[in-house]
Scaffold this active site. Structure first.
Site, PDB file in Angstrom:
ATOM      1  N   LYS A 176       2.598  10.399   8.631  1.00 59.73           N
ATOM      2  CA  LYS A 176       2.009   9.900   9.884  1.00 59.73           C
ATOM      3  C   LYS A 176       2.743  10.399  11.140  1.00 59.73           C
ATOM      4  O   LYS A 176       2.660  11.562  11.460  1.00 59.73           O
ATOM      5  CB  LYS A 176       1.943   8.376   9.839  1.00 59.73           C
ATOM      6  N   ASP A 198       9.219   2.826   1.575  1.00 64.20           N
ATOM      7  CA  ASP A 198       8.070   3.599   2.041  1.00 64.20           C
ATOM      8  C   ASP A 198       7.904   3.356   3.546  1.00 64.20           C
ATOM      9  O   ASP A 198       7.401   2.315   3.974  1.00 64.20           O
ATOM     10  CB  ASP A 198       6.826   3.155   1.254  1.00 64.20           C
ATOM     11  N   THR A 239       1.913  24.089  -4.006  1.00 67.42           N
ATOM     12  CA  THR A 239       1.776  25.381  -3.318  1.00 67.42           C
ATOM     13  C   THR A 239       2.403  25.344  -1.925  1.00 67.42           C
ATOM     14  O   THR A 239       3.270  26.155  -1.602  1.00 67.42           O
ATOM     15  CB  THR A 239       0.285  25.774  -3.196  1.00 67.42           C
ATOM     16  N   PHE A 274       0.866  -1.192   0.000  1.00 69.49           N
ATOM     17  CA  PHE A 274       0.000   0.000   0.000  1.00 69.49           C
ATOM     18  C   PHE A 274       0.895   1.233   0.000  1.00 69.49           C
ATOM     19  O   PHE A 274       1.721   1.412   0.891  1.00 69.49           O
ATOM     20  CB  PHE A 274      -0.917   0.034   1.238  1.00 69.49           C
TER      21      PHE A 274
HETATM   22  C1  LIG Z   1       2.882   2.562   3.763  1.00 66.99           C
HETATM   23  C2  LIG Z   1       1.972   3.688   3.377  1.00 66.99           C
HETATM   24  N1  LIG Z   1       2.292   4.457   2.331  1.00 66.99           N
HETATM   25  C3  LIG Z   1       1.523   5.500   1.958  1.00 66.99           C
HETATM   26  C4  LIG Z   1       0.370   5.799   2.630  1.00 66.99           C
HETATM   27  C5  LIG Z   1      -0.488   6.953   2.192  1.00 66.99           C
HETATM   28  O1  LIG Z   1      -0.410   7.981   3.120  1.00 66.99           O
HETATM   29  P1  LIG Z   1      -1.561   9.085   3.194  1.00 66.99           P
HETATM   30  O2  LIG Z   1      -2.790   8.401   3.670  1.00 66.99           O
HETATM   31  O3  LIG Z   1      -1.018  10.102   4.138  1.00 66.99           O
HETATM   32  O4  LIG Z   1      -1.718   9.635   1.826  1.00 66.99           O
HETATM   33  C6  LIG Z   1      -0.011   5.022   3.739  1.00 66.99           C
HETATM   34  C7  LIG Z   1      -1.249   5.318   4.474  1.00 66.99           C
HETATM   35  O5  LIG Z   1      -1.745   4.577   5.264  1.00 66.99           O
HETATM   36  C8  LIG Z   1       0.811   3.936   4.119  1.00 66.99           C
HETATM   37  O6  LIG Z   1       0.497   3.156   5.160  1.00 66.99           O
END
Ligand SMILES: Cc1ncc(COP(=O)(O)O)c(C=O)c1O
Length: 501
Positions: free
Chosen positions: A358, A327, A382, A217
């Site tokens: 987060k 990530d 922006t 994700f």
């Molecule tokens: C591993 C990971 N990457 C990206 C995201 C996307 O982040 P956001 O919800 O702040 O766009 C999340 C969100 O849960 C995530 O867990």
């Protein structure tokens, strides 16, 4: 508001001492109870089922304005403190999900409230600048004190963004720009590239790809979504790129008990599939410019892989000239017991890009020097972040260091995982595959319907948990979640499980 909250804390300290823990003390020794967080409540306190009547009323009101299908209940953030989230019906719940893993040091931490009372900070809260063109005087200092003080090994550059998706989306652009400049051997585009890019055609818009993993994700914006493969609901009806997707190893837990089988499964994914896909996509004319991966797949079901797997994948990325993008949006910020989960891999050169959001309070990504975009406005929007979040982050980092919170996470994580092992031994038909690193833990439930029921029953008993994957429960407490809180959780969860035997 800040001074009102600080005043309220004093009266709550008094209340705290009067309040008796209704969860009992099956796991709690008197000594353990003393280790609780200073500004915390003593335990959950439930007045209604959740959502209560006031939450239902507000959901109806908001439903006339927005889709409210995902709204759980409405919150009273003024009364929420430490590890406890209070709702608008006066229910106080131990929060082990923390706004999808995004509250680093609990609700209304006194150190953060104090920042709001400092007049020198007011202009940072009131004026939100367009950081890419008009940054404030203290911006380089604050970003050095906050994000650069925790930069992953080998990285001295950081780009702030608004959220996790925004961070990943822009990181992909950095990867593509870097890759094309590498292919050209210089950074001056041809006339043809300049004209074709305006109509989305190659060579100006080249057919490059990002390799990702099944179950991963990385967000819901269009580029990120092409690398997200956790749930159908995120993807259905949205056009996507033809980018390669590799299987993520499906390991057996506890990892130490199945090291031989797990090593075979990891080797299968890497050698048979990842390298094959990179070669295949090159032959298709869509070379893989980058590989993106989570250190622990979170939303997709808390799937772990070994440090060896990541080290080997990193080597594959080097061998094929692809950028390695880790990530850490969900794993970063200390919840695994190290500030970055990739530190568990023990590498000096872990990645080209590390993205975050987060618990870091702002989105963004670290990058190696060569990934820095070569011209202004190529990576731009922006706001490009929010300097007020850097002020908070400096303070959050101070608290983490001062209170040794990474050690605390390791300690409470061990208690949590051991407790989950015990529960799965006690309820073998119901629970399985307990796993975790630090407090970043999960356990599988018999099936999705039972998992969802357990989550609701736990909530009605004052405990907020999250689901992930098809049938897992994920634990995402704040860094101030102590062993004492683990014991409260285990007692209540045990009661919930007993009802569902
Ligand atoms: C591993 C990971 N990457 C990206 C995201 C996307 O982040 P956001 O919800 O702040 O766009 C999340 C969100 O849960 C995530 O867990």
């Amino acid at each position: 508001m800040a001074s009102c909250l600080i005043g309220r804390q004093l009266s709550l300290c008094v209340q705290k001492n009067l309040w008796l823990n209704s969860a009992g003390c099956r796991y709690v020794s008197k000594a353990a109870a003393k280790t609780q967080v200073e500004y915390d409540y003593d335990g959950p306190l439930m007045k209604t089922t959740v959502p209560g009547p006031r939450s239902q009323e507000l959901t109806k009101q908001l439903g006339d304005i927005q889709n409210v299908g995902a709204v759980n209940f409405f919150c009273n953030y003024e009364d929420s403190r430490g590890n406890y989230l209070v709702d608008v019906d006066g229910n106080r719940m131990l929060d082990i999900y923390t706004q999808i893993s995004s509250i680093p040091i609990g609700y209304n931490h006194p150190a953060l409230l104090k920042l709001m009372t400092n007049p020198n900070n007011l202009s940072t809260f009131v004026n939100r600048p367009a950081l890419g063109i008009l940054p404030p005087e203290n911006f380089p200092d604050k970003i050095t004190e906050s994000l650069l003080s925790i930069a992953p090994s080998g990285m001295t550059r950081v780009q702030t963004m608004a959220c996790g998706s925004c961070a990943n989306e822009n990181a992909f652009k950095s990867i593509f720009i870097w890759y094309r400049n590498k292919e050209r051997g210089h950074n001056t585009p041809s006339e043809e590239e300049l004209t074709t890019c305006m109509t989305n055609q190659a060579p100006g818009c080249p057919d490059l790809s990002i390799l990702s993993f099944m179950g991963g994700f990385h967000g819901r914006t269009l580029g990120c979504l092409a690398t997200t493969h956790s749930k159908v609901i995120h993807k259905l009806d949205v056009p996507s790129f033809d980018w390669p997707v590799a299987p993520f190893p499906r390991l057996k837990y506890p990892l130490e008990e199945f090291s031989r089988e797990n090593a075979q499964e990891e080797a299968r994914c890497l050698e048979e599939v990842v390298e094959d896909l990179i070669v295949k996509w090159r032959q298709k004319g869509k070379p893989v410019a980058g590989i993106i991966i989570e250190p622990i797949q979170a939303e997709g079901g808390d799937n772990h892989a070994s440090p060896d797997f990541f080290r080997n994948l990193r080597n594959i990325s080097r061998k094929h000239g692809c950028a390695f993008h880790v990530d850490e949006v969900q794993t970063g910020g200390g919840c695994t017991g190290k500030f970055w989960a990739h530190e568990h891999w023990g590498m000096d050169d872990p990645a080209e890009i590390v993205s975050f959001s987060k618990k870091l309070l702002t989105g963004g990504y670290y990058q190696k020097d060569e990934l820095q975009a070569d011209k202004p406005y190529r990576i731009f929007n922006t706001w490009m972040g929010d300097p007020s979040k850097n002020l908070f982050l400096v303070e959050v980092l101070n608290v983490i260091r001062r209170e040794n919170l990474l050690e605390e996470v390791t300690r409470s994580g061990k208690a949590l995982l051991n407790g989950l092992y015990e529960l799965q031994a006690q309820y073998p038909g119901l629970l399985s595959r307990a796993r975790g690193q630090g407090t970043f833990c999960a356990i599988d439930v018999r099936d999705a319907a039972t998992r969802d029921r357990l989550l609701l029953q736990a909530r009605d008993k004052g405990m907020l948990l999250g689901g992930c994957g098809d049938q897992s429960i994920r634990f995402r407490p704040a860094l101030v979640f102590k062993e004492y809180h683990v014991h409260i959780f285990l007692n209540i969860f045990n009661d919930v499980l007993a009802q569902n035997k």
